[in-house]
Design an enzyme around this catalytic site. Sequence first.
Site, PDB file in Angstrom:
ATOM      1  CB  SER A 164      -0.872  -0.038   1.265  1.00  0.00           C
ATOM      2  OG  SER A 164      -1.548   1.183   1.444  1.00  0.00           O
ATOM      3  CE  LYS A 190      -4.673   0.142   0.444  1.00  0.00           C
ATOM      4  NZ  LYS A 190      -5.256  -0.657   1.541  1.00  0.00           N
ATOM      5  CE  LYS A 192      -3.726   3.868   2.301  1.00  0.00           C
ATOM      6  NZ  LYS A 192      -4.959   3.391   2.951  1.00  0.00           N
ATOM      7  CG  ASP A 217      -7.648   2.534   0.813  1.00  0.00           C
ATOM      8  OD1 ASP A 217      -8.754   3.091   0.951  1.00  0.00           O
ATOM      9  OD2 ASP A 217      -7.067   1.929   1.737  1.00  0.00           O
ATOM     10  CD  GLU A 242      -8.745  -0.696   0.910  1.00  0.00           C
ATOM     11  OE1 GLU A 242      -7.819  -0.990   0.112  1.00  0.00           O
ATOM     12  OE2 GLU A 242      -8.586  -0.709   2.143  1.00  0.00           O
ATOM     13  CG  ASP A 267     -10.396  -0.594   5.293  1.00  0.00           C
ATOM     14  OD1 ASP A 267     -10.724  -0.985   6.422  1.00  0.00           O
ATOM     15  OD2 ASP A 267      -9.253  -0.136   5.069  1.00  0.00           O
ATOM     16  CE  LYS A 291      -7.269  -2.107   7.036  1.00  0.00           C
ATOM     17  NZ  LYS A 291      -7.338  -0.636   7.008  1.00  0.00           N
ATOM     18  N   GLY A 319      -4.182  -4.167   6.362  1.00  0.00           N
ATOM     19  CA  GLY A 319      -3.110  -3.896   7.317  1.00  0.00           C
ATOM     20  C   GLY A 319      -3.303  -2.540   7.953  1.00  0.00           C
TER      21      GLY A 319
HETATM   22  O1  OSB Z   1      -6.951   1.978   4.722  1.00  0.00           O
HETATM   23  O2  OSB Z   1      -5.933   0.158   4.463  1.00  0.00           O
HETATM   24  C1  OSB Z   1      -5.995   1.268   4.986  1.00  0.00           C
HETATM   25  C2  OSB Z   1      -2.822   1.969   6.993  1.00  0.00           C
HETATM   26  C3  OSB Z   1      -3.357   2.601   8.094  1.00  0.00           C
HETATM   27  C4  OSB Z   1      -4.711   2.831   8.154  1.00  0.00           C
HETATM   28  C5  OSB Z   1      -5.539   2.414   7.104  1.00  0.00           C
HETATM   29  C6  OSB Z   1      -5.017   1.750   6.008  1.00  0.00           C
HETATM   30  C7  OSB Z   1      -3.626   1.565   5.935  1.00  0.00           C
HETATM   31  C8  OSB Z   1      -2.943   0.954   4.796  1.00  0.00           C
HETATM   32  C9  OSB Z   1      -1.597   0.345   5.038  1.00  0.00           C
HETATM   33  O3  OSB Z   1      -3.373   0.992   3.669  1.00  0.00           O
HETATM   34  C10 OSB Z   1      -1.616  -1.125   4.999  1.00  0.00           C
HETATM   35  C11 OSB Z   1      -0.353  -1.712   5.571  1.00  0.00           C
HETATM   36  O4  OSB Z   1       0.622  -1.834   4.833  1.00  0.00           O
HETATM   37  O5  OSB Z   1      -0.336  -2.053   6.779  1.00  0.00           O
HETATM   38 MG    MG Z   2      -8.198   0.873   3.411  1.00  0.00          MG
END
Ligand code: OSB
Ligand code: MG
Length: 400
Positions: A164, A190, A192, A217, A242, A267, A291, A319
């Site tokens: 991510s 992925k 952001k 995302d 996402e 999510d 999660k 994650g």
């Molecule tokens: O939205 O998936 C998410 C990290 C912190 C809070 C929300 C998210 C994320 C990530 C990172 O996308 C995922 C990771 O590598 O742990």
């Molecule tokens: Mg997410």
Amino acid sequence: MNLDMLWYAAMRDGLDIAAVPSVFASTGEVAVERVGMRLVRLPLKEAFETSFGRINSRLIFLITVEGGGLTGWGEVVAAEEPRYSYETIGTASHVIRDFLAQALMAKPVTSLAEVAGRFASFKGHNMAKAGLELAYMDLVARMQNKSLTELVGGTRKRVPVGVSLGIQPTLASLLERVDHYLALGYQRIKLKIMPGWDLEVVAEVRRRHPTILLSVDANSAYTVNSIDHLKALDDFDLLMIEQPLEHDDLLDHAKLQAELKTSICLDESITTLRRAEHAIQLGSCRLINIKIGRVGGYSQALPIHDLCYQRAIPVWCGGMLESGIGRAHNLALASLPGFTLPGDISASSRYFHRDLISPAVEVAADGTAEVPAGPGLGFEVDLSYIESCTTTAEQISRKN
Ligand code: OSB
Ligand code: MG
């Protein structure tokens, strides 16, 4: 019927899903004698920026539960500020210290369902509950000399993983990061996104890498009024979008999904088994990111997995920039059969200079990570390193 059976029946009331054996499996009597809470500050190798903010370090919230001479480890994934969800390290400490820890220790427990049943009368605070459930499951696994994957019924020895990538200061630096992680073998990238960092960025990554698994995302950065804008993402053959809309929304996502070719993955909006069921019924998404922290522990994550498996909704393990302790639990969860898409379970070295476990989590050139087979987490907890970066620690003993 005892209380935990009643809780579980109520949770599944009206849902077409069978009881998950590992939730009910008798663990024998587990008497938790002490709960520990500990905060560890880990600097991030690179800052992580999302539509809701930017962080340079992660305050890791570790939980220990002690019983029968053994210690189980868990992690509360809440952040310092309530931006991803309403929970914070502060709210989770309060809820664990003042409510959950005593509920867990009041008398011995004999199943995960019983733990969840004791927590069920406290509303919300899923990340706090999950931290204790994770530690409890690690303790049980260690007591039975089993790995977590065995305990929950995992079927995979290796799991596919992705990365991510946060919002970067420039497009050039994002493109460089994408190349770097593809070269390491990661199976899915992925990105952001947020308004102002979306269409052009995605277009350029897709232009350079026409065939990779690519997803985005938004962490709730858009509203239902941006449907036309989001439709433009349909041109880029994305694996998913996402959580484009509000963190607690299902209806507007259903409206948006009906207009999009691209699959929506929820999510933030999936906080319970019931919400997963409702999202599927409403057509709010075609995919779900599970999660363990967000849904309140294994007691919910396992039935959500089973529900999605029965309804042919692919799931993947999300994650929260966890330390190796939370990551080890994620590997166990992702070993279940329904986790067919690459998870946000990257190598320890993607986040930290040094992780709290050894060996570190590694991602092989084929973009998979090994699910450890040793007892409990399957990794050594590096207690001396943890001690050296602990900022506060607190022990909670059973009140009589
Ligand atoms: O939205 O998936 C998410 C990290 C912190 C809070 C929300 C998210 C994320 C990530 C990172 O996308 C995922 C990771 O590598 O742990
Ligand atoms: Mg997410």
